[in-house]
Design a protein around this motif. Structure first.
Motif, PDB file in Angstrom:
ATOM      1  N   PHE A   1       0.839  -1.210   0.000  1.00  8.28           N
ATOM      2  CA  PHE A   1       0.000   0.000   0.000  1.00  8.28           C
ATOM      3  C   PHE A   1       0.869   1.253   0.000  1.00  8.28           C
ATOM      4  O   PHE A   1       0.642   2.184  -0.785  1.00  8.28           O
ATOM      5  N   PHE A   2       1.868   1.300   0.872  1.00  8.08           N
ATOM      6  CA  PHE A   2       2.707   2.490   0.953  1.00  8.08           C
ATOM      7  C   PHE A   2       3.559   2.663  -0.302  1.00  8.08           C
ATOM      8  O   PHE A   2       3.765   3.793  -0.768  1.00  8.08           O
ATOM      9  N   LEU A   3       4.049   1.571  -0.871  1.00  5.15           N
ATOM     10  CA  LEU A   3       4.839   1.673  -2.094  1.00  5.15           C
ATOM     11  C   LEU A   3       4.010   2.250  -3.244  1.00  5.15           C
ATOM     12  O   LEU A   3       4.497   3.049  -4.042  1.00  5.15           O
ATOM     13  N   VAL A   4       2.752   1.844  -3.335  1.00  6.37           N
ATOM     14  CA  VAL A   4       1.892   2.273  -4.441  1.00  6.37           C
ATOM     15  C   VAL A   4       1.333   3.671  -4.219  1.00  6.37           C
ATOM     16  O   VAL A   4       1.304   4.496  -5.145  1.00  6.37           O
ATOM     17  N   HIS A   5       0.907   3.960  -2.998  1.00  3.88           N
ATOM     18  CA  HIS A   5       0.102   5.166  -2.755  1.00  3.88           C
ATOM     19  C   HIS A   5       0.808   6.244  -1.936  1.00  3.88           C
ATOM     20  O   HIS A   5       0.156   7.192  -1.493  1.00  3.88           O
ATOM     21  N   LEU A   6       2.118   6.117  -1.752  1.00  6.84           N
ATOM     22  CA  LEU A   6       2.836   7.077  -0.912  1.00  6.84           C
ATOM     23  C   LEU A   6       2.676   8.504  -1.426  1.00  6.84           C
ATOM     24  O   LEU A   6       2.505   9.451  -0.644  1.00  6.84           O
ATOM     25  N   TYR A   7       2.718   8.681  -2.746  1.00  5.74           N
ATOM     26  CA  TYR A   7       2.597  10.033  -3.307  1.00  5.74           C
ATOM     27  C   TYR A   7       1.247  10.647  -2.960  1.00  5.74           C
ATOM     28  O   TYR A   7       1.162  11.829  -2.640  1.00  5.74           O
ATOM     29  N   LYS A   8       0.197   9.836  -2.995  1.00  7.13           N
ATOM     30  CA  LYS A   8      -1.148  10.356  -2.706  1.00  7.13           C
ATOM     31  C   LYS A   8      -1.283  10.775  -1.257  1.00  7.13           C
ATOM     32  O   LYS A   8      -1.857  11.829  -0.955  1.00  7.13           O
ATOM     33  N   ILE A   9      -0.781   9.963  -0.342  1.00  8.18           N
ATOM     34  CA  ILE A   9      -1.030  10.220   1.069  1.00  8.18           C
ATOM     35  C   ILE A   9      -0.025  11.184   1.688  1.00  8.18           C
ATOM     36  O   ILE A   9      -0.142  11.533   2.868  1.00  8.18           O
TER      37      ILE A   9
ATOM     38  N   GLY B   1      -4.243   7.806   5.343  1.00  4.92           N
ATOM     39  CA  GLY B   1      -3.471   6.813   4.593  1.00  4.92           C
ATOM     40  C   GLY B   1      -2.972   5.683   5.483  1.00  4.92           C
ATOM     41  O   GLY B   1      -3.023   4.512   5.097  1.00  4.92           O
ATOM     42  N   ILE B   2      -2.477   6.018   6.666  1.00 10.06           N
ATOM     43  CA  ILE B   2      -2.009   4.984   7.601  1.00 10.06           C
ATOM     44  C   ILE B   2      -3.150   4.056   7.988  1.00 10.06           C
ATOM     45  O   ILE B   2      -3.005   2.820   7.995  1.00 10.06           O
ATOM     46  N   LEU B   3      -4.309   4.632   8.310  1.00 12.31           N
ATOM     47  CA  LEU B   3      -5.463   3.808   8.685  1.00 12.31           C
ATOM     48  C   LEU B   3      -5.920   2.933   7.517  1.00 12.31           C
ATOM     49  O   LEU B   3      -6.291   1.770   7.716  1.00 12.31           O
ATOM     50  N   CYS B   4      -5.881   3.480   6.303  1.00  9.90           N
ATOM     51  CA  CYS B   4      -6.244   2.674   5.128  1.00  9.90           C
ATOM     52  C   CYS B   4      -5.326   1.462   4.999  1.00  9.90           C
ATOM     53  O   CYS B   4      -5.785   0.343   4.730  1.00  9.90           O
ATOM     54  N   ALA B   5      -4.024   1.696   5.178  1.00  9.71           N
ATOM     55  CA  ALA B   5      -3.059   0.592   5.101  1.00  9.71           C
ATOM     56  C   ALA B   5      -3.347  -0.466   6.162  1.00  9.71           C
ATOM     57  O   ALA B   5      -3.306  -1.678   5.892  1.00  9.71           O
ATOM     58  N   LEU B   6      -3.645  -0.028   7.376  1.00 10.16           N
ATOM     59  CA  LEU B   6      -3.919  -0.971   8.466  1.00 10.16           C
ATOM     60  C   LEU B   6      -5.186  -1.780   8.197  1.00 10.16           C
ATOM     61  O   LEU B   6      -5.207  -3.007   8.403  1.00 10.16           O
TER      62      LEU B   6
END
Length: 511
Positions: free
Chosen positions: A28-36, A80-85
């Protein structure tokens, strides 16, 4: 301090669960880091800078509590952190449900969940993304509890999770149903469940879902009555349950077309096929191949009853993904509502791992890895368009504020409100014959600028530039737009595109 928690983590949480959680979170973080880590608003963002997400009128009576964990501010990084969790929890529930042991299968499952277009579009609406993905996790937990139920307590817990996930976002219910269908397909193929037991399992699930949905509906109606709120028209929520033959028939058509456009993006006979579409065609051919192979290599062909039940389960998965289309004509599905369709990828991965040779399953795993990478690229292309949209909107905002200040200086105290007449939404859509067509499935909901009508321009200017002029009410705006004087005005930013009429600063921004 914390020793008991550390022991619980070491001794009670399985290795497979840890792989599922951390691989999904990392993906999740690799893909969406720019967004969050950037502010990339969409057309709804300025309605939701600080909103309690009380969507009771739309049937989402638990959404405000789900989103309340991140506060009611639109906080990209926290959300973003909560989405990843929540996606990590979803992956753990799927791993436990299917008793996955292969780390590669587990990691690919989590990567599909994290990178798929459904998750990306959910993040477009970041202010509710954590709530929606919490709903997905609850749906997965409900399936785990109900499929592995040992007593009434598990069924009750499954029902509670299902009720709450529906109260967060109704489309999450399909995710739970699809997980149950996939579980039944695997159990039948591997001869771990008899026909009589399977029908009992189905009837029990029908009862669990019926009671859960009934509880959801009654609670919703009770809240509406207590608060004096009326159900709104959004997505046909106010017509849910008004069944008719036409609704069922249109639902059947929509359920097929939803999957067609999800996997192919658009009509490939009219538009050029994209890499996304090519990869999905290859996937679907492989999926069909592994289904046939698993039927042949298992002994299910010798068990007609099990074979018929398996075919019914697979066929029923299509309408179950779009189940709300059968309950209201007003429901229109979009990628963020179709997470349940991503379970076809998960089912195919599991079938390849269990029924195909090591070499073929490895090749298929590489294909899925390529698809995940393409999902990631598509996501970041979409985010780059959102960044471009934000920059262009800011530039236009400065220019419009200059226009407003010039008019106020010229007319001094005669200006007491503002009206932006016309609409330029079609002019701001990303063209289907340009680079945006590379990811049509995502860019169809993006624009070149967020300022395309009276409401959105006012919201943006008030939030970004602290515009202090009152917005003209809709009723008066319609009357103003009908005046010949306004109709003859050129379109902004041409000279004469702004005038003061009866104390209202009128800016014509489109036809």
């Amino acid at each position: 301090m914390g020793a008991s928690l550390l022991n619980f983590y070491r001794n009670r949480i399985s290795r497979e669960w840890k792989i599922a959680f951390f691989s999904t979170v990392c993906a999740f973080f690799l893909v969406h880091l720019y967004k969050i880590t950037n502010t990339l608003p969409n057309h709804d963002s300025y309605y939701n800078v600080y909103v309690d997400q009380n969507m009771t009128a739309s049937g989402r009576w638990f959404l405000q509590y789900a989103c309340g964990l991140s506060s009611y501010f639109d906080l990209d990084w926290v959300i973003g952190i909560l989405c990843a969790l929540w996606l990590g929890v979803t992956a753990v529930a799927i791993t436990a449900l299917f008793e996955l042991r292969n780390p590669v299968v587990i990691a690919l499952t989590g990567a599909i969940l994290a990178a798929c277009p459904c998750t990306t579009e959910t993040l477009f609406f970041g202010f509710t993304a954590d709530g929606y993905l919490m709903g997905l996790a609850l749906a997965a937990l409900s399936s785990y509890l109900s499929c592995r139920a040992k007593n009434l307590k598990y069924n009750l817990l499954a029902g509670v999770c299902l009720c709450l996930c529906c109260a967060i976002y109704q489309s999450c219910v399909s995710f739970g149903i699809m997980l149950c269908i996939c579980w039944l397909v695997l159990e039948l193929l591997e001869n771990r469940i008899g026909i009589r037991e399977a029908w009992k399992w189905i009837l029990r699930h029908v009862l669990v879902y019926a009671v859960s949905m009934g509880a959801y509906y009654l609670i919703w109606k009770l809240i509406l009555a207590i608060t004096g709120t009326a159900a709104n028209h959004y997505q046909g929520i106010d017509t849910i349950g008004q069944l008719g033959i036409s609704t069922v028939l249109s639902g059947a058509v929509k359920s097929v077309s939803n999957l067609f456009f999800l996997f192919l993006e658009w009509n490939i006979l009219e538009h050029p096929i994209t890499l996304y579409g090519v990869l999905n065609i290859i996937f679907l051919l492989n999926f069909a191949g592994v289904l046939i192979t698993s039927l042949v290599r298992s002994d299910i062909l010798k068990r007609p009853g099990a074979l018929v039940l398996l075919l019914i389960a697979l066929i029923s998965s299509v309408p179950m993904i779009s189940i709300w289309c059968f309950l209201s004509d007003g429901v229109q599905y979009r990628p963020m509502m179709l997470h349940s369709a991503m379970l076809y990828y998960v089912l195919a991965i599991i079938l390849f791992d269990r029924w195909m040779s090591a070499k073929l399953s490895t090749v298929f795993g590489v294909l899925v890895g390529v698809m995940v990478f393409n999902f990631a690229v598509m996501s970041n292309i979409a985010y780059s368009y959102m960044n471009y949209c934000q920059q262009k909107t800011y530039y236009e905002g400065i220019k419009i504020m200059d226009t407003i200040e010039e008019a106020r200086e010229e007319y001094d105290s005669k200006v007491d409100s503002i009206a932006f007449v016309g609409h330029r939404g079609l002019d701001l859509e990303l063209p289907t014959d340009g680079p945006a067509s590379r990811i049509h499935i995502l860019t169809v909901h993006l624009e070149e600028s967020l300022m395309y009508d009276h409401v959105h321009i006012n919201l943006y200017l008030k939030h970004t530039f602290d515009l202090d002029l009152e917005q003209l009410p809709y009723e008066q705006l319609a009357e103003l737009e009908a005046l010949d004087q306004v109709q003859q005005m050129p379109i902004w930013p041409a000279e004469g595109s702004s005038q003061v009429i009866d104390g209202v600063l009128v800016v014509r921004i489109g036809e």
